[in-house]
Structure formats: structure tokens, C-alpha cells
Design an enzyme around this catalytic site. Structure first.
Site, PDB file in Angstrom:
ATOM      1  N   THR A 101       0.707  -1.195  -0.209  1.00 36.58           N
ATOM      2  CA  THR A 101       0.077   0.008  -0.095  1.00 36.58           C
ATOM      3  C   THR A 101       0.633   1.373   0.143  1.00 36.58           C
ATOM      4  O   THR A 101       2.042   1.376   0.493  1.00 36.58           O
ATOM      5  CB  THR A 101      -0.748   0.090   1.270  1.00 36.58           C
ATOM      6  OG1 THR A 101      -1.537   1.218   1.242  1.00 36.58           O
ATOM      7  CG2 THR A 101       0.137  -0.125   2.486  1.00 36.58           C
ATOM      8  N   TYR A 125      -2.016   0.009  10.401  1.00 38.43           N
ATOM      9  CA  TYR A 125      -2.213  -0.405   8.913  1.00 38.43           C
ATOM     10  C   TYR A 125      -1.005  -0.376   8.215  1.00 38.43           C
ATOM     11  O   TYR A 125      -0.351  -1.475   7.713  1.00 38.43           O
ATOM     12  CB  TYR A 125      -3.519   0.021   8.331  1.00 38.43           C
ATOM     13  CG  TYR A 125      -3.517  -0.485   6.939  1.00 38.43           C
ATOM     14  CD1 TYR A 125      -3.874  -1.563   6.601  1.00 38.43           C
ATOM     15  CD2 TYR A 125      -3.129   0.424   5.874  1.00 38.43           C
ATOM     16  CE1 TYR A 125      -3.987  -2.000   5.152  1.00 38.43           C
ATOM     17  CE2 TYR A 125      -3.287   0.039   4.397  1.00 38.43           C
ATOM     18  CZ  TYR A 125      -3.797  -1.201   4.237  1.00 38.43           C
ATOM     19  OH  TYR A 125      -3.818  -1.544   2.925  1.00 38.43           O
TER      20      TYR A 125
HETATM   21  N1  LIG Z   1      -8.377  -1.016   0.052  1.00 35.53           N
HETATM   22  C1  LIG Z   1      -7.543  -0.003  -0.322  1.00 35.53           C
HETATM   23  O1  LIG Z   1      -7.839   1.212  -0.568  1.00 35.53           O
HETATM   24  C2  LIG Z   1      -6.097  -0.512  -0.428  1.00 35.53           C
HETATM   25  C3  LIG Z   1      -5.094   0.693  -0.946  1.00 35.53           C
HETATM   26  C4  LIG Z   1      -3.656   0.154  -1.153  1.00 35.53           C
HETATM   27  C5  LIG Z   1      -3.393  -1.273  -1.155  1.00 35.53           C
HETATM   28  N2  LIG Z   1      -4.244  -2.125  -0.708  1.00 35.53           N
HETATM   29  C6  LIG Z   1      -3.779  -3.492  -0.560  1.00 35.53           C
HETATM   30  O2  LIG Z   1      -4.480  -4.251  -1.528  1.00 35.53           O
HETATM   31  C7  LIG Z   1      -4.679  -5.389  -1.155  1.00 35.53           C
HETATM   32  C8  LIG Z   1      -6.269  -5.860  -1.536  1.00 35.53           C
HETATM   33  O3  LIG Z   1      -6.843  -4.996  -0.949  1.00 35.53           O
HETATM   34  P1  LIG Z   1      -8.540  -5.232  -0.888  1.00 35.53           P
HETATM   35  O4  LIG Z   1      -9.155  -3.791  -0.766  1.00 35.53           O
HETATM   36  O5  LIG Z   1      -8.689  -5.900  -2.192  1.00 35.53           O
HETATM   37  O6  LIG Z   1      -8.914  -6.067   0.298  1.00 35.53           O
HETATM   38  P2  LIG Z   1     -10.345  -6.256   0.941  1.00 35.53           P
HETATM   39  O7  LIG Z   1     -11.266  -6.316  -0.299  1.00 35.53           O
HETATM   40  O8  LIG Z   1     -10.294  -5.822   2.238  1.00 35.53           O
HETATM   41  O9  LIG Z   1     -10.135  -7.862   1.135  1.00 35.53           O
HETATM   42  C9  LIG Z   1      -9.215  -8.369   1.643  1.00 35.53           C
HETATM   43  C10 LIG Z   1      -9.406  -9.935   1.815  1.00 35.53           C
HETATM   44  O10 LIG Z   1      -8.782 -10.560   2.693  1.00 35.53           O
HETATM   45  C11 LIG Z   1      -9.322 -11.395   3.652  1.00 35.53           C
HETATM   46  N3  LIG Z   1      -8.655 -11.640   5.017  1.00 35.53           N
HETATM   47  C12 LIG Z   1      -8.478 -10.925   6.005  1.00 35.53           C
HETATM   48  N4  LIG Z   1      -7.819 -11.527   7.030  1.00 35.53           N
HETATM   49  C13 LIG Z   1      -7.523 -12.921   6.372  1.00 35.53           C
HETATM   50  C14 LIG Z   1      -6.731 -13.697   6.928  1.00 35.53           C
HETATM   51  N5  LIG Z   1      -6.275 -14.038   8.273  1.00 35.53           N
HETATM   52  N6  LIG Z   1      -6.668 -14.969   6.052  1.00 35.53           N
HETATM   53  C15 LIG Z   1      -7.362 -14.797   4.888  1.00 35.53           C
HETATM   54  N7  LIG Z   1      -7.792 -13.672   4.317  1.00 35.53           N
HETATM   55  C16 LIG Z   1      -8.067 -12.683   5.098  1.00 35.53           C
HETATM   56  C17 LIG Z   1     -10.698 -10.296   3.783  1.00 35.53           C
HETATM   57  O11 LIG Z   1     -11.647 -11.560   4.312  1.00 35.53           O
HETATM   58  P3  LIG Z   1     -12.779 -11.073   5.523  1.00 35.53           P
HETATM   59  O12 LIG Z   1     -13.448  -9.964   4.807  1.00 35.53           O
HETATM   60  O13 LIG Z   1     -13.550 -12.158   5.490  1.00 35.53           O
HETATM   61  O14 LIG Z   1     -12.019 -10.932   6.649  1.00 35.53           O
HETATM   62  C18 LIG Z   1     -10.897  -9.927   2.520  1.00 35.53           C
HETATM   63  O15 LIG Z   1     -11.640 -10.801   1.814  1.00 35.53           O
HETATM   64  C19 LIG Z   1      -4.268  -5.658   0.292  1.00 35.53           C
HETATM   65  O16 LIG Z   1      -3.106  -6.013   0.317  1.00 35.53           O
HETATM   66  C20 LIG Z   1      -4.152  -4.140   0.744  1.00 35.53           C
HETATM   67  O17 LIG Z   1      -3.554  -3.992   1.700  1.00 35.53           O
HETATM   68  C21 LIG Z   1      -5.681  -1.764  -0.648  1.00 35.53           C
END
Ligand SMILES: NC(=O)c1ccc[n+]([C@@H]2O[C@H](COP(=O)([O-])OP(=O)(O)OC[C@H]3O[C@@H](n4cnc5c(N)ncnc54)[C@H](OP(=O)(O)O)[C@@H]3O)[C@@H](O)[C@H]2O)c1
Length: 300
Positions: A101, A125
Site C-alpha cells: 500500500t 495498518y
Molecule cells: N483498499 C485499499 O484502498 C487499498 C489501498 C492500497 C493497497 N491495498 C492492498 O491491496 C490488497 C487488496 O486490498 P482489497 O481492498 O482488495 O482488500 P479487501 O477487499 O479488504 O479484501 C481483503 C480480503 O482478505 C481477507 N482476509 C482478512 N484476513 C484474512 C486472513 N487472516 N486470512 C485470509 N484472508 C483474510 C478478507 O476476508 P474477510 O473480509 O472475510 O475478513 C478479505 O476478503 C491488500 O493487500 C491491501 O492492503 C488496499
């Protein structure tokens, strides 16, 4: 070719599952219930007992504000989990593609962040994600870490969907105008991951490491919100008449966020020929696709 996708129900995971049908790969996609990456025995079991050639990890703890109140679980998911994955991948010599991120930076720069800039996250985070990157790099040679930013998409919770929801109920919405970043469509991020994966599958062995990838262009949350309504009015009607810009200190959040977290995407272009699309074009595409999906749901 069979790959393992972890975090299948997240924003990027959901898009990867849909897009990989265009690529000649067999995907085993596991959601949180099917694999908890904080459980090292479960991680070992899946990686060692499934015939796979590559792992994509999109699982993470992503609730930036809630993270401040539960650091133990945040570090378990965002630092330790990626560490276990990297160790297992190293043992059987397969690559890992992992997502990080823009919040690993403090936002004090005034020019786009490059991959080698010093990490100095402002919150739990960002700190946990930064440590996750370090764990992977310590344990594995064949890794790709893609740092992305301000993700939104069709599936899951995100800023665009929150704005659309509020815009239907409120005539005035107040949005922070002094934090700048690069909105990134989850479908674009998924495509980038698959393009990199394809290079690796073809035998590319000279590009391991960390890359920045985000939508092209810079905007504040306020500007992003205005664009959402401007583009979405084509498909929907809204109550909202005015999006008021406010400074960060008028909008309290438990986690501090960087004021400027723009990522420089030159390196990914040089190494893989990947050039991000302008963020507005991607936003327009997401809103059009969402409208089509909603219309087809109503018809059924
Ligand atoms: N969202 C943003 O704005 C953003 C920005 C920059 C980078 N990122 C990065 O991009 C990546 C993807 O983000 P995203 O927005 O697609 O994430 P997301 O929609 O929040 O999805 C993350 C997934 O990880 C699962 N998860 C959480 N804890 C877990 C565990 N212990 N074991 C296995 N699965 C687990 C969650 O399941 P549950 O919901 O069931 O817990 C969820 O389905 C992440 O690495 C994030 O840090 C995100």
C-alpha cells in the site's frame, strides 16, 4: 499451470477470479474461511499439498481506522501471514505475488514516491503492511510486491460505493480536500497482476522485487468524490447538490493518513511495459459496468 489465490473474496481477489478466465490458467481461489493466513500450519498444508506453481496473496486486514484498536490481529494478518507464505514458497521454490500500500509512506514528500523511498507509515495498518513487505523480502527471492493505492471496485466496500450511497440520501456531503493520491480500479490492478504473472510463467526471471502501480493522475478525496457524482449521474439520480471540501482536521479519524501518497509508476513500465490508465477513465468504466450489472439484476 495452476496457481493459488489467497483472499479471493476481496476487491482485487474478486476481479482476479473473473479475469483469469481470459488467461490459460487453472486457479485455486481460497477465501478467508477456507484459508486463514495467520495459521502457519494451515498455510503449510495448503501450499505443500496442492500442486501449484505460483501464489498470489491479496488477503489483508484493510480497515485502516479499526486497525488502530486491534494491532495484534493486524500484524498477524499483514506481517506474519505474508511471512509464512514467503517461507513456504521459498521451501518449494515457487514465486509469490503480494500486494502492499501507499500508506507505508508518511506523505511528507511533494513529488511522487518511488520504490526505494524510506518507509515511515503513520498508522498501524501502514506499519503492518511495511513489515509484511520486509518479511517477504527477507525470506524469499522470487517475489513481486505491488504497492497500490486508493482501491475501489464493483465488489466490496470502498470510497466510490460509499459516495454513491451517501449521495442518494444527503444533499450535502463533506469530503477531505487536503489528502492527495491516485485512485486505482481493482480490475486494473488485477489485470496488472495477471500480466506480471504471465511474464513469470513464460520464464521471466530477472524482475523480482517491489513495484508501484496505481491509477494515472493525482486527485484529492474531494476531487474524487466530485468525479464520482459527475460520472454516475448518467446512470442514477442523486439527492446530493454540493460536495463541500473540508480540511483533514475537521474530519476526525482514529488513523492518521498521508497528505500526499502519490506513487511513481515508472519502474513497472520500464520492467514490464505496464502503463496505468488515467484514473478518471477507469472510474467511468467501473460506473458503467456497475450500472449494467444492476440493470441485469433488476431484469432477473
Ligand atoms: N483498499 C485499499 O484502498 C487499498 C489501498 C492500497 C493497497 N491495498 C492492498 O491491496 C490488497 C487488496 O486490498 P482489497 O481492498 O482488495 O482488500 P479487501 O477487499 O479488504 O479484501 C481483503 C480480503 O482478505 C481477507 N482476509 C482478512 N484476513 C484474512 C486472513 N487472516 N486470512 C485470509 N484472508 C483474510 C478478507 O476476508 P474477510 O473480509 O472475510 O475478513 C478479505 O476478503 C491488500 O493487500 C491491501 O492492503 C488496499
Amino acid at each position: 499451470m495452476r496457481i493459488l489465490l489467497i483472499g479471493a473474496n476481496g476487491q482485487i481477489g474478486w476481479e482476479l477470479i473473473r479475469k483469469c478466465t481470459d488467461y490459460d490458467i487453472d486457479i485455486i481461489a481460497l477465501n478467508h474461511q477456507e484459508l486463514d493466513i495467520t495459521d502457519p500450519a494451515a498455510v503449510r498444508n495448503v501450499i505443500f499439498h496442492t500442486e501449484i506453481s505460483l501464489v498470489i496473496n491479496t488477503a489483508a486486514y484493510t480497515a485502516v481506522d479499526r486497525a488502530e484498536a486491534e494491532p495484534r490481529i493486524v500484524f498477524a494478518v499483514n506481517r506474519d501471514g505474508p511471512g509464512y507464505l514467503a517461507s513456504c514458497c521459498s521451501e518449494i521454490d515457487i514465486p509469490l505475488i503480494h500486494i502492499s500500500t501507499d500508506y507505508v509512506f508518511d506523505g511528507r514528500k511533494t513529488t511522487p514516491y518511488i520504490e526505494t523511498d524510506v518507509l515511515s507509515p503513520l498508522g498501524i495498518y501502514g506499519k503492518s503492511k511495511a513489515e509484511g513487505e520486509i518479511e517477504i523480502a527477507k525470506r524469499l527471492k522470487k517475489y513481486i510486491i505491488l504497492r497500490t493505492a486508493w482501491l475501489y471496485g464493483i465488489h466490496g466496500t470502498n470510497f466510490v460505493k460509499t459516495m454513491l450511497h451517501l449521495g442518494r440520501k444527503q444533499d450535502v456531503i463533506r469530503v477531505v480536500s487536503d489528502q492527495y493520491g491516485c485512485p486505482t480500479y481493482a480490475a486494473d490492478a488485477a489485470e496488472t497482476i495477471l500480466n506480471i504473472m504471465t511474464e513469470i510463467i513464460k520464464g521471466r526471471d530477472d524482475a523480482w522485487g517491489l513495484y508501484h502501480y496505481c491509477g494515472e493522475g493525482v486527485v484529492s478525496w474531494h476531487g474524487f468524490a466530485e468525479a464520482v457524482f459527475e460520472l454516475a449521474r448518467k446512470y442514477d439520480s442523486f439527492e446530493v447538490k454540493k460536495v463541500i471540501n473540508i480540511p483533514t482536521d475537521e474530519y476526525f479519524t482514529p488513523a492518521k493518513r498521508p497528505a500526499y501518497s502519490v506513487l511513481d509508476c515508472t519502474l513497472i513500465n520500464q520492467k514490464f511495459g505496464i502503463r496505468p490508465r488515467p484514473w478518471r477513465d477507469s472510474l467511468a468504466e467501473m460506473l458503467a459496468r456497475r450500472a449494467r450489472l444492476n440493470a441485469s439484476c433488476r431484469e432477473r
